[in-house]
Design an enzyme around this catalytic site. Structure first.
Site, short mmCIF file in Angstrom:
data_model
loop_
_atom_site.label_atom_id
_atom_site.label_comp_id
_atom_site.label_asym_id
_atom_site.label_seq_id
_atom_site.Cartn_x
_atom_site.Cartn_y
_atom_site.Cartn_z
N ARG A 199 0.84 -1.21 0.00
CA ARG A 199 0.00 0.00 0.00
C ARG A 199 0.87 1.26 0.00
O ARG A 199 0.55 2.24 -0.68
CB ARG A 199 -0.95 -0.01 1.21
CG ARG A 199 -1.99 1.09 1.16
CD ARG A 199 -3.08 0.92 2.20
NE ARG A 199 -2.59 1.10 3.55
CZ ARG A 199 -3.33 0.93 4.64
NH1 ARG A 199 -4.60 0.56 4.54
NH2 ARG A 199 -2.83 1.11 5.84
N LYS A 215 -2.54 7.03 1.27
CA LYS A 215 -2.31 7.31 2.69
C LYS A 215 -1.24 8.40 2.74
O LYS A 215 -0.06 8.13 2.95
CB LYS A 215 -1.89 6.02 3.41
CG LYS A 215 -2.22 6.05 4.88
CD LYS A 215 -2.26 4.67 5.47
CE LYS A 215 -2.17 4.68 6.97
NZ LYS A 215 -3.20 5.48 7.65
#
Ligand code: PXG
Length: 291
Positions: A50, A150
């Site tokens: 991620r 993120k």
């Protein structure tokens, strides 16, 4: 405490980043929060994947391979003698540039790894459950800074968190631009209705949470009917059970939202079962930290 910055370790006092780093100037960078349980880093590969996807989305090349990044992370735990109840913060900032926005002026992204023992949420949160609210601040538009990134820019989530704090509670549920439920400021959201477990789909504009995906996997193994569902506030108000998931929070039950009591106001039975199996799962799965 030994903090990793670009290949070397520093103490808490000497670990410093330049005021010209675009992570500081513009929130230009990405991060991950990761947990350590029972000698292992939980879902390390998922977090690294991620992180690299977040970096790619912001046109930033991390100056390390994924394998190197995993080794840095494991070794930072070892250096800190962190083998249980740990929280790792992995940050890659754009690096030192000039005072303009242009990321091409930044020399090289900086890698920071902080491995600390965790200050858990108070036990009563897990036993009694949380009271939360929905707030006016909307989740980021997927067409702007996509919630799947993120990024170091959490201001929108902080604005929602402030609305929660001012309402006297700890967490806020944000809607997307269309008014459908997305997620909380640092957690994903689940409801149970008629024994079915539901969570908003990623396309509603949420972070594709690693704890969320773990719960969906565990639910399948437990033969719980679990699926993604588009929700409005009505669905939250009329849910039988509700809980939040996140790396820091793990699973936290919710017993009231916007002053509507969820179910009978006690932590629900499916929530309790999932907490039990999650706690068991994290003990036995993860990347082993070298001794
Ligand atoms: N949504 C958002 C917006 C998050 O920031 C989650 C969901 C949960 O995702 P994971 O992959 O962790 O299951 C997060 C991540 C904190 C804190 O201090 C929490 C997060 C990030 C940074 C700080 O509570 N949660």
């Amino acid at each position: 405490m030994k903090i990793f910055i670009d290949g070397a370790y520093y103490t808490k006092e000497t670990a410093k980043i330049s005021v010209f780093d675009h992570g500081f100037l513009y929130g230009d960078g990405v991060f991950e929060g990761i947990r350590v349980y029972n000698g292992k880093i939980f879902k390390l590969e998922e977090h690294i994947n991620r992180l690299y996807d977040s970096a790619k989305a912001i046109w930033m090349t991390i100056p390390a391979t994924k394998k190197e990044m995993m080794d840095y992370t494991l070794n930072t735990c070892k250096e800190n003698n962190l083998y249980d109840n740990g929280y790792i913060r992995l940050i890659v900032s754009r690096g030192i540039g000039d005072l303009g926005l242009d990321p091409r002026k930044c020399a090289k992204p900086s890698i920071v790894i902080i491995a600390a023992s965790l200050a858990l949420y108070p036990a009563e949160f897990y036993e009694k459950g949380l009271e939360i609210v929905t707030v006016p601040t909307r989740r980021n538009l997927p067409e702007a800074s996509n919630p799947n990134i993120k990024s170091l820019n959490y201001l929108n989530n902080i604005l929602a968190k402030i609305e929660a704090i001012n309402a006297g509670v700890e967490e806020a549920v944000m809607m997307n631009q269309e008014g459908y439920i997305s997620e909380c400021t640092g957690d994903n959201l689940f409801i149970v209705k008629n024994n079915k477990l539901m969570t908003p789909p990623v396309y509603m504009g949420i972070l594709n949470g690693i704890t969320r995906n773990t719960i969906l996997d565990l639910a399948k193994q437990m033969q719980i009917d679990a699926f993604e569902a588009v929700m409005t506030r009505y669905d939250l108000y009329t849910a039988d059970e509700m809980f939040l998931t996140g790396t820091g929070a793990e699973l936290i039950p919710v017993i009231q939202i916007d002053k509507r009591t969820i179910g009978d106001g006690k932590v629900g039975s499916m929530t309790q079962e999932l907490i039990k199996s999650f706690r068991n799962y994290v003990k036995n799965n993860g990347a082993v930290i070298p001794l």
